[in-house]
Design an enzyme around this catalytic site. Structure first.
Site, PDB file in Angstrom:
ATOM      1  N   THR A 130       0.440  -1.207   0.075  1.00  0.00           N
ATOM      2  CA  THR A 130      -0.170   0.235   0.326  1.00  0.00           C
ATOM      3  C   THR A 130       0.725   1.489  -0.049  1.00  0.00           C
ATOM      4  OG1 THR A 130      -1.524   1.501   1.488  1.00  0.00           O
ATOM      5  CG2 THR A 130       0.221   0.015   2.719  1.00  0.00           C
ATOM      6  N   TYR A 173      -2.006   0.052  10.968  1.00  0.00           N
ATOM      7  CA  TYR A 173      -2.501  -0.506   9.663  1.00  0.00           C
ATOM      8  C   TYR A 173      -0.826   0.008   8.095  1.00  0.00           C
ATOM      9  CZ  TYR A 173      -3.797  -1.097   4.423  1.00  0.00           C
ATOM     10  OH  TYR A 173      -3.543  -1.667   3.420  1.00  0.00           O
TER      11      TYR A 173
END
Length: 356
Positions: A130, A173
């Site tokens: 990501t 995250y």
């Protein structure tokens, strides 16, 4: 890709949005596909059913969690390639339960890497990372221009954020995906594993079950179709490069095809500067497609939110031989039509612009 190898390709998270599109493309090319998915995210059962209907002889499934070390190892042991898409995917959820986020994203990835290293060495692995590995990018000076933020650095303005940007993990995250990202790259370095990493921007497209926490393009479209309000966190001027899932799948499959050349590399994967759009600009376009105004409200910025992220895609294009990307307006209109059909809305309620 080894056409004579009849072993399946393993797609963890293969019933998820990007995973099921990868599985579909692989099966269409004649590969057997093993979908490994816990079926936790609402709606993904429909994706698995769709895959089985389209490719009844190619799609096989294991309903399991990547934290199940033995089950995952057995699946990985017989695979000819692995696309590791399974993850805890929401920043907000990671803030609520950082331990579970760690166990899924880090420990689950370690389980897979260890299984390949010990039981199936030499198997290619493509990992879904990501852009959150770069943090909030607060060190990049920005100016508000029109309806979106723009970098002051001319090179960043023209090309976007490259892989040379320093890693800076924010939120649980960001930490868990960043750690997994680095473990994959180090397995290529330390153990010679043929592995590569895709640091994705905002991917959107058909079969996306968007929510407020993840998959914001589809979430906006679903709320707009339902006539429900939309909350923007921040001022709505944050700029994102969005990429249709068909282009993302092309990149993933190309990474497998060229794994000997790209092993050990991480690529920024997104729509690039030509597909950069602010949240308020995208919503204005959605209003034009549905022919009515959307009730929009604003809330404080959320942790880890980037005011600007546009991927510099030159490295991926050169190394993977990628073709042109679908223009964002075309892709968003296509997704709106698909969501309208999938959710039983009358297409006649959409404007002519949504149908072209």
């Amino acid at each position: 890709m080894s056409g004579g190898d009849r072993r399946p390709v393993l797609v963890t998270g293969g019933a998820g949005f990007i995973g099921c599109n990868i599985a579909d493309a692989l099966a269409a090319r004649g590969h057997d596909v093993l979908v490994y998915d816990a079926l936790v995210r609402p709606g993904v059962e429909a994706n698995l059913a769709w895959l089985r209907e389209r490719h009844p002889r190619r799609i096989h499934a294991i309903i399991g969690d990547v934290r199940d070390e033995l089950l995952l190892a057995d699946a990985a042991a017989g695979a000819k390639a692995v696309f590791h898409m399974a993850a805890q995917v929401a920043v907000t959820t990671s803030l609520i339960d950082p331990r579970e986020d760690f166990e899924i994203n880090v420990c689950g990835t370690i389980n897979l890497l260890d299984a390949l290293r010990t039981r199936n060495p030499g198997t290619p692995l493509i990992f879904a990372s990501t852009n959150k590995v770069y943090g909030d990018l607060a060190d990049i000076p920005l100016a508000l221009e029109g309806d979106g933020y723009a970098p002051l650095d001319p090179a960043v303005r023209v090309h976007g954020i490259s892989e040379k940007q320093l890693l800076d993990f924010h939120t649980p995250y960001g930490c868990s995906k960043g750690a997994a990202d680095q473990y994959v790259l180090d397995h290529a370095r330390s153990f010679g594993m043929p592995a590569a990493v895709m640091r994705m921007s905002c991917i959107y497209g058909q079969r996306q079950m968007g929510t407020e926490d993840q998959g914001w393009v589809a979430h906006f479209l679903i709320r707009a179709l339902e006539g429900r309000p939309i909350t923007l966190y921040g001022d709505g001027h944050q700029l994102r490069d969005i990429l249709d899932v068909s282009n993302a799948v092309e990149a993933y499959l190309a990474a497998w095809e060229r794994i000997d050349e790209v092993r050990g590399r991480a690529f920024n994967l997104g729509g690039g500067p030509e597909n950069a759009v602010s949240l308020v600009r995208l919503l204005a376009y959605v209003e034009a497609l549905i022919g009515r105004e959307i009730d929009i409200s604003f809330a404080p910025w959320r942790a880890g939110d980037q005011r600007y992220f546009v991927a510099d895609t030159r490295a991926a294009e050169a190394a993977l031989g990628l073709g042109p990307r679908l223009p964002w307006k075309v892709g968003v209109a296509r997704l709106l039509r698909w969501l309208s059909d999938a959710r039983g809305f009358d297409r006649s309620l959409l404007t002519a612009g949504a149908m072209t």
